[in-house]
Design a protein around this motif. Sequence first.
Motif, PDB file in Angstrom:
ATOM      1  N   ASN A  23      -0.326   8.567 -11.729  1.00 12.87           N
ATOM      2  CA  ASN A  23      -0.586   9.154 -10.417  1.00 12.87           C
ATOM      3  C   ASN A  23      -1.706   8.385  -9.727  1.00 12.87           C
ATOM      4  O   ASN A  23      -2.831   8.360 -10.231  1.00 12.87           O
ATOM      5  N   PRO A  24      -1.465   7.768  -8.558  1.00  8.66           N
ATOM      6  CA  PRO A  24      -0.200   7.759  -7.833  1.00  8.66           C
ATOM      7  C   PRO A  24       0.810   6.783  -8.441  1.00  8.66           C
ATOM      8  O   PRO A  24       0.385   5.876  -9.139  1.00  8.66           O
ATOM      9  N   PRO A  25       2.101   7.012  -8.183  1.00 10.76           N
ATOM     10  CA  PRO A  25       2.690   8.038  -7.323  1.00 10.76           C
ATOM     11  C   PRO A  25       2.994   9.350  -8.044  1.00 10.76           C
ATOM     12  O   PRO A  25       3.321  10.342  -7.411  1.00 10.76           O
ATOM     13  N   GLY A  26       2.893   9.368  -9.383  1.00  5.38           N
ATOM     14  CA  GLY A  26       3.195  10.573 -10.138  1.00  5.38           C
ATOM     15  C   GLY A  26       4.566  10.496 -10.782  1.00  5.38           C
ATOM     16  O   GLY A  26       4.678  10.324 -11.987  1.00  5.38           O
ATOM     17  N   ASP A  27       5.607  10.617  -9.997  1.00  5.89           N
ATOM     18  CA  ASP A  27       6.988  10.558 -10.492  1.00  5.89           C
ATOM     19  C   ASP A  27       7.169  11.479 -11.693  1.00  5.89           C
ATOM     20  O   ASP A  27       7.742  11.103 -12.723  1.00  5.89           O
ATOM     21  N   GLU A  28       6.690  12.717 -11.547  1.00  4.70           N
ATOM     22  CA  GLU A  28       6.749  13.660 -12.667  1.00  4.70           C
ATOM     23  C   GLU A  28       8.140  14.252 -12.898  1.00  4.70           C
ATOM     24  O   GLU A  28       8.381  14.887 -13.936  1.00  4.70           O
ATOM     25  N   ASP A  79       0.973  14.578 -15.076  1.00  2.00           N
ATOM     26  CA  ASP A  79       0.604  13.298 -14.471  1.00  2.00           C
ATOM     27  C   ASP A  79      -0.556  12.697 -15.247  1.00  2.00           C
ATOM     28  O   ASP A  79      -1.324  13.401 -15.919  1.00  2.00           O
ATOM     29  N   VAL A  80      -0.686  11.377 -15.187  1.00  2.00           N
ATOM     30  CA  VAL A  80      -1.730  10.665 -15.929  1.00  2.00           C
ATOM     31  C   VAL A  80      -2.383   9.638 -15.014  1.00  2.00           C
ATOM     32  O   VAL A  80      -1.860   9.290 -13.957  1.00  2.00           O
ATOM     33  N   VAL A  81      -3.537   9.141 -15.455  1.00  2.00           N
ATOM     34  CA  VAL A  81      -4.239   8.113 -14.679  1.00  2.00           C
ATOM     35  C   VAL A  81      -3.687   6.735 -15.025  1.00  2.00           C
ATOM     36  O   VAL A  81      -2.956   6.545 -16.005  1.00  2.00           O
TER      37      VAL A  81
END
Length: 439
Positions: A23-28, A79-81
């Motif tokens: 994240n960004p973009p996340g795409d979870e 989400d992750v960094v």
Amino acid sequence: MGAPNSTSPAELLRRLIRFDTTNPPGDEGPCLEYLRGLFTDAGGADCRVLESPGGRPNLVVRVPGRGEAPPLLLQGHVDVVTTAGQRWSHPPFGGDLLKGWVWGRGALDMKGGVAMMASALLDRLHRGDPPAGDVVLCCLADEEAGGVHGAQFLVERHAELFAGIRHGLGEGGATTQHLHGRAFYPIMVAEKRACRLRVTLRGPGGHASRSHRGGTMARLGELLGALDRQRLPVHLTPVASGYVRGIAAASPEPERSRLLALLDPARTDAVLDRMGDEAGRFDPILHHTINATIVRAGEKVNVIPSLATVDLDGRMLPGFEPEEFIAEVRAIIGPEPEVEVIGSGPRLKEAEQGPLYDLLCAVLRELEPAAVPVPLLMTGATDQRHFARLGIEGYGYLPLRLPPGFGQETVHAADERVPAAALDFGTDALSRVLSRYRG
């Protein structure tokens, strides 16, 4: 990608890590669809995927209980960094299991926690053993960027899903801290509150070929130096005092007396200065903190700037307001700079150290008789601050029994990893809480 043969938290975590949810973009979405599929296949749970206006999905699973307790919230983010610029020993999205450790981004923050919560619930569904009351599991997007598309969205747009919930469990606590030969398990009951400031400095500009002293850039240097050299004043909050006293009570002399000296404001800073690296556990729970993070000044190399701004990340102790915080910052930087608040977090009520806290402590002692649970003030922020707006008291409680010499240093860093056995420990702890929670 098929479901694992069991709900082993280590195997589930390996699958979750392989979804790149940076994240960004996340795409979870794919990660959450995988989790939804596990609960759908198990049967007996109501699953909803709720998408924010920005197109970010969140999974809400409600597992029916025995009707012996009010509903309980379990919440965690998927989400992750970023891993950009980091040198990993193993692929960050490989989910490798090596010598009993699961490697990958999110192993600790916090796909490991989501895997434990999901595994505890899936195991109960598979065995036909419902929890004491309904359990609402929220697998969230966007925590690493503030939770706008995750917890904040659910609280503002779907508050009805949390009706009747008094308590919640999430990240931020119950991970082993080894000190003085003892294993402590801090349980987060409060968080510091963010207060972001922008400081503006002004002075005469001019051509950079001329001699120039004491202008904007000099004042900028003085300000940064002052912030680096000085702490803000000591404040003793109940939760921080409880944390220090709890550790001191289980520590031998002379460490016990040294720790208790932290609670004497006249001696606090001197004691911290002598503690070395260990001071990092205590310093930010006894003071507000303020750190310069963004500096802006000048647009051309040959022009002396007449204006500079510094963005400061402040974290306030519970019970304080921005005006009080700014007054303390002013005592360091002086009256001249302009100061404005560019953002502040919501007030967060400290969770009660009552029956649920006692249960959380008791479960840890059952699984590790020598464990020493203590209350914790979280120095950062979690999604609990959003759920608190609904009156939900939150605890940081995702137990991980970690070996000595390993802690949280790989969170947001290279080579993030977690022992598979620690995930089993945490899943067992959560399952026991689900059985015995009574509100």
